[in-house]
Structure formats: structure tokens, C-alpha cells
Design a protein around this motif. Structure first.
Motif, short mmCIF file in Angstrom:
data_model
loop_
_atom_site.label_atom_id
_atom_site.label_comp_id
_atom_site.label_asym_id
_atom_site.label_seq_id
_atom_site.Cartn_x
_atom_site.Cartn_y
_atom_site.Cartn_z
N GLY A 446 48.60 10.71 31.11
CA GLY A 446 49.38 10.25 32.24
C GLY A 446 50.87 10.45 32.10
N SER A 447 51.31 10.90 30.94
CA SER A 447 52.74 11.15 30.75
C SER A 447 53.10 12.53 31.30
CB SER A 447 53.11 11.06 29.28
OG SER A 447 52.46 12.06 28.52
N SER A 448 54.38 12.71 31.55
CA SER A 448 54.87 14.00 32.02
C SER A 448 55.10 14.93 30.84
CB SER A 448 56.19 13.81 32.78
OG SER A 448 56.88 15.03 32.93
N LEU A 449 54.82 16.21 31.03
CA LEU A 449 55.14 17.20 30.01
C LEU A 449 56.62 17.10 29.64
CD1 LEU A 449 54.56 19.75 28.29
CD2 LEU A 449 54.93 21.11 30.36
N TYR A 450 57.47 16.83 30.62
CA TYR A 450 58.91 16.74 30.38
C TYR A 450 59.25 15.61 29.40
CZ TYR A 450 59.80 19.87 34.36
OH TYR A 450 59.86 20.95 35.22
N ASP A 451 58.44 14.55 29.40
CA ASP A 451 58.72 13.42 28.51
C ASP A 451 58.59 13.81 27.04
OD1 ASP A 451 59.00 11.93 30.82
OD2 ASP A 451 56.98 11.07 30.70
N HIS A 452 57.93 14.92 26.76
CA HIS A 452 57.66 15.32 25.38
C HIS A 452 58.60 16.43 24.90
CE1 HIS A 452 53.83 13.03 25.15
NE2 HIS A 452 53.85 13.23 26.45
N LEU A 453 59.47 16.91 25.78
CA LEU A 453 60.42 17.93 25.36
C LEU A 453 61.50 17.30 24.49
CD1 LEU A 453 60.92 19.82 28.76
CD2 LEU A 453 59.29 20.35 26.92
N GLY A 454 62.05 18.08 23.57
CA GLY A 454 63.11 17.58 22.72
C GLY A 454 64.42 17.49 23.47
N PRO A 455 65.42 16.80 22.91
CA PRO A 455 66.71 16.69 23.58
C PRO A 455 67.51 17.99 23.54
CG PRO A 455 66.77 15.62 21.44
CD PRO A 455 65.35 16.00 21.67
N GLY A 456 67.20 18.86 22.58
CA GLY A 456 67.85 20.17 22.52
C GLY A 456 66.94 21.23 23.11
N PHE A 457 66.70 22.29 22.36
CA PHE A 457 65.73 23.29 22.78
C PHE A 457 64.33 22.85 22.37
CE2 PHE A 457 69.44 25.82 23.39
CZ PHE A 457 69.07 26.87 24.22
N THR A 458 63.34 23.35 23.08
CA THR A 458 61.93 23.06 22.77
C THR A 458 61.16 24.37 22.78
OG1 THR A 458 62.03 20.86 23.78
CG2 THR A 458 59.85 21.83 23.47
N LEU A 459 60.35 24.58 21.76
CA LEU A 459 59.40 25.69 21.77
C LEU A 459 58.07 25.12 22.23
CD1 LEU A 459 58.76 28.67 21.18
CD2 LEU A 459 58.01 27.93 18.90
N LEU A 460 57.67 25.47 23.45
CA LEU A 460 56.38 25.06 23.98
C LEU A 460 55.38 26.13 23.61
CD1 LEU A 460 55.17 22.74 25.74
CD2 LEU A 460 55.43 24.27 27.70
#
Length: 528
Positions: A446-460
Motif C-alpha cells: 500500500g505504500s508508494s514507490l516514491y516513499d522508498h526512493l532515497g533522498p539523493g539519487f536512487t538506482l531502481l
């Protein structure tokens, strides 16, 4: 003398990494973004209090709400907003508030109570003063923001090492003082000084017709037409738009074509025409304005960067004005943080104008195009209204679909990517093409993918690839240059789950590859 969060004595120079001239939505958004990244700033704002009699913008877009979510403020704004999303998601065209409905637009401005995979937050109707108060309160709570109210930036002089900003302390007794900043964000609007100080000027046009806004209290005023966030009144002697500011007795109205003197003298008649009958009311404020489609010929010079109405002005039709301004602030703020925190070269800042100019020009053009179809220009014909007005109320292609493809810090050739498709103001088609906003997704929990991104860059990256040698090498390289990089596995259900996507701090995609070795981390922060 005490001002904002700190005490400053007239004539005393202070120092700050970033000074923000102007504390409207653009300036406060820049402060929120800098604080989110742990960077100190000073905000200079002339208004001690926010006036609710000048509601200005009323639409907070889904994209701006996503940024508020990152700052932990989305729910706070919704709680403060006088009109809950559940109350109405509709724009109505009618003869008058007492007449018949001609047609409606449901789900306008991204308003919905249903979860939508395309975005993390629905839009929210909230008068601009409410948004500003939420952002002011956030700034007051932050240890990183020094908000100085009742003060004005009156001049600046920059050199190779920084900018000396002259600030009027608000009254003759306190005089003025100077602040030394490494960088300045000019968010002081159309009448501010920063645009002139860097030698920039507006280019564009103004609509010849006057416009007259009103805010009034009308106890007991309601309509049998049902709730709507806007009522476009077509059959009044002077057609216009009217809507609630709260669920009690406050209303706003916009009357195109009305001169200020006439509006002030005939306010009761204008309100009667929109309502369709005389109504008890108290006029609280009037606000004449001219629709202007203006873009500054440059957004930056040296260490000074223009955001919001310092850089561009557009009419309110479509609800993009302050939302576009927030987008400017996010773009320059994360880059300033990267430079000042030492994980990006100063050259990164040169990417601000190339990225934002195209977005701004498209937005200003879109808002200006709606001037052809104001309330007085429309026949009471449902099919025609639906055809002409849909782009004004359904514009996710503009709100979410803009891209930074072609930027010097986005993978080259991305602007020719076939799956990006042609620009379309109305329709939003998610894409993982570099430059685009990362397609949103709801995770199984139920969480957003965006909630799991880092505060800097993110490698998805694909599930199970965190131990990939290429991923480890990229993470090690990021660590060696102190560039913040989080590694996050995409949900298995995510349509782009098999791609390696380098996501920037602003949630836009910098690079895409089938293998992590194909991602150029250095080029994502260095336009050289």
C-alpha cells in the motif's frame, strides 16, 4: 529586532549558504526543499501575514502534492484545506447558480478520492494563502530555515565568491542590513528586484481585456446544482466564474472584461448576475488584474537564479501558475544542495535553465490558449464546451508528462526516444524514458514507490539484482565521490521492473539501461 526565526540587528551582516528573496509559494518551496536536504537558508519576505482576502491560486496539482508528500506536508495541507477532496471533484458550467446545469467535468484538476497508479497524491483545492501558511509553519519548525518576515530584498551585488544582499528591515528605525550568501534564489515575483538586478527582462504579451476578482461573504448562499469547485456562469449579464472558498459563507468570483472602477461600483449587480438572484452579501476584497503571458529572457546569471513569477507569469486558467513555480524551486534547490554539500560540481547549476525553460514556455502557452474560451465566449452547448474546455481541466500530460530530455545531465538521445511520444497537454502516458518523471506505482503493502526512493539519487533495479557486481560497482563509485545513492528493487508488478533506472532527487529519470554498466553516474551531475 526579532524577525522570523532569528534575531537580526540593523546594519549587521549575516552569512548563509542560500538566500531566498521572497517567501511566497516559490520561495517557501525552495526553502522546504533545501531544508529537506539539510541545507541552511534565509528567506526574506515583505508580508508579515498572509492575506486571505487575496486567495489567488486555488489548485494544488498532483505533482505539487507529491512534493508536499516528500516533505511530510501533504496530509497537513489536506487537513487545512477548507474544501475536502471528497466534497467535490467537479467543475460545472451553468446558466447561473439559480439556473440550469449545462455540462460538468468530473475528476477535474486531478481531484479524486480513489487511488490512482499514475500518481502518489491526488490534487487538492486550497486557496494559496492556506498553502503558504502550511509552508510558513513548516519553515518555522525547521532548524535549517531562517524566515524573516516584514523585510524586503532591495539590492544585490555578486562577485566570484558570493552575493551581498541588501535587506530593508521593514521600517525607518531599523534601517537596512546586508547578508552574504553563496547563492541567491530570486522568488520575489513580478515586482521584485532580482530579475532587474541580473539584467533579465520579461518577453511576451498581455491580454487587452481587464479582469476583476471579488471575495465576498454571503451567509446561506447555496445552489441546487450540487457541489462544484468552480461554477462557470454563462447566462449572466457579465459571465464569469464563481466558487466557494469554504463550506460556510465565503465565495470568490472572477469577472473577465470588467474594468476596476465599474467592478467596484457595481459589485452587487455582478454577484446578482452570477447567482441568478439578489443575495445578501458583504464584499471583502476586490482585485483587478491583467492576464499576462511573460517569460524572462534568462533565468540565471552567475550565482543568482530566478524562480516562479520572477521568471514567468501566466494567467490562472488551468491552475498551473504556482505549481509551475514550485517545480522551478525543486529543480534549482536540489542542485544547489548537491553543489554546496560537495557531491556535484558547480557546473551542475548551468542545467537549471535548459531544463525549466521548455516546461515554463509550454505551461505559459497552455494557460494563454484558454483566453480564447472564457465564460463570455462560450455558447450554452454541451458538446462545444466539452471539446474546448477539456484541456483546461484535464491536463495531466502537462502536469506529469513534461520531460527534461535533452538536458545536459540526462542520458543523450533521450529526446528522440520513441516511447516518450509527442507532447500532449491532456493525456499522460507514463514512460521510463530519461528525462521523464519516474512512473509511479503502488507497492503491494500500500505504500508508494516514491516513499522508498532515497533522498539523493536512487538506482531502481530488478528484484534480486542488488547483489549484481555492476550494481555494487556503481554503488562503490557513488560512495567514492560522496554522491548519495540508494539501491531499491522495483516491485515485481511494476511495468518497468526489468530496467535499471537512475532516478534523480526530483524523481525524474537521469539514465536508463538494461545493465548497470550502461549508467553514467558522473554525467548525471556534471554537464561538462
Amino acid at each position: 529586532m526579532t524577525a522570523g526565526n532569528g534575531a537580526r540587528t540593523a546594519g549587521t551582516a549575516g552569512r548563509t549558504p542560500v538566500l531566498i528573496a521572497g517567501g511566497g509559494p516559490a520561495g517557501l518551496a525552495a526553502a522546504a526543499e533545501l531544508a529537506h536536504r539539510g541545507l541552511d537558508c534565509v528567506v526574506i519576505e515583505p508580508r508579515r501575514q498572509v492575506s486571505h482576502r487575496r486567495p489567488r491560486a486555488k489548485t494544488t496539482s498532483v505533482r505539487t502534492m507529491e512534493h508536499l508528500r516528500r516533505w511530510g506536508l501533504a496530509d497537513e495541507l489536506r487537513a487545512a484545506a477548507p474544501l475536502p477532496v471528497a466534497w467535490s471533484q467537479r467543475v460545472m458550467f451553468c446558466q447561473s447558480l439559480s439556473g440550469k446545469c449545462v455540462t460538468t467535468f468530473d475528476g477535474a484538476f486531478g481531484l479524486t478520492t480513489e487511488r490512482d497508479d499514475r500518481f502518489a497524491e491526488a490534487g487538492q483545492q486550497a486557496p494559496q494563502p492556506v498553502v503558504e501558511e502550511v509552508l510558513r509553519a513548516h519553515a518555522a519548525r525547521s532548524a535549517h530555515v531562517d524566515l524573516r518576515l516584514g523585510q524586503t530584498v532591495t539590492g544585490l551585488a555578486q562577485d566570484d565568491d558570493g552575493v551581498t544582499v541588501t535587506v530593508s528591515a521593514g521600517n525607518a528605525a531599523d534601517g537596512s542590513y546586508q547578508v552574504r550568501a553563496e547563492y541567491v534564489i530570486g522568488a520575489d515575483g513580478a515586482a521584485g528586484v532580482t530579475r532587474d538586478q541580473i539584467g533579465a527582462r520579461y518577453v511576451g504579451r498581455s491580454d487587452p481585456r481587464p479582469n476583476f476578482n471579488m471575495v465576498f461573504r454571503a451567509p446561506g448562499l447555496d445552489t441546487d446544482l450540487g457541489p462544484a469547485v468552480q461554477y462557470w456562469v454563462l447566462d449572466a449579464p457579465d459571465p464569469g466564474v464563481i466558487g466557494r472558498l469554504d463550506l460556510s459563507d465565503l465565495w470568490w468570483a472572477i469577472l473577465p472584461g470588467i474594468e476596476p472602477d465599474y467592478g467596484s461600483a457595481h459589485a452587487a449587480e455582478l454577484i446578482t448576475g452570477l447567482v441568478g438572484r439578489p443575495v445578501e452579501h458583504e464584499l471583502l476584497a476586490s482585485d483587478p488584474w491583467t492576464a499576462r503571458m511573460l517569460v524572462a529572457d534568462k533565468f540565471a546569471a552567475g550565482r543568482v537564479f530566478l524562480v516562479g513569477e520572477s521568471a514567468h507569469v501566466n494567467p490562472p486558467w488551468g491552475g498551473h501558475g504556482f505549481n509551475t513555480s514550485v517545480g522551478d524551486s525543486i529543480n534549482i534547490a536540489w542542485k544547489l544542495a548537491a553543489v554546496l554539500q560537495g557531491w556535484a560540481p558547480e557546473r551542475l547549476l548551468s542545467s537549471y535553465e535548459p531544463e525549466r525553460r521548455g516546461v515554463v514556455e509550454q505551461t505559459v502557452a497552455s494557460a494563454g490558449s484558454h483566453l480564447r474560451n472564457l465564460a463570455g465566449d462560450l455558447a450554452q452547448d454541451e458538446e462545444t464546451i466539452q471539446r474546448l474546455k477539456s484541456p483546461e481541466f484535464f491536463s495531466l500530460g502537462l502536469v506529469l508528462g513534461y520531460t527534461y530530455a535533452g538536458s545536459p545531465i540526462v542520458a543523450p538521445g533521450a529526446d528522440a526516444d520513441a516511447d516518450a511520444g509527442p507532447p500532449d497537454v491532456t493525456s499522460y502516458v507514463p514512460t521510463s524514458a530519461p528525462g521523464a518523471r519516474l512512473p509511479h506505482w503502488w507497492r503491494p503493502d500500500g505504500s508508494s514507490l516514491y516513499d522508498h526512493l532515497g533522498p539523493g539519487f536512487t538506482l531502481l533495479c530488478p528484484e534480486g539484482s542488488a547483489g549484481d557486481p555492476g550494481v555494487a560497482a556503481l554503488a562503490a563509485h557513488a560512495a567514492s565521490r560522496r554522491l548519495p545513492l540508494a539501491v531499491v528493487a522495483a516491485p515485481a508488478s511494476y511495468p518497468w521492473a526489468q530496467e535499471f533506472l537512475l532516478v534523480r532527487p526530483d524523481q525524474h529519470i537521469a539514465w536508463r539501461a538494461a545493465d548497470p554498466a550502461g549508467i553514467d553516474l558522473d554525467a548525471a551531475v556534471d554537464p561538462a
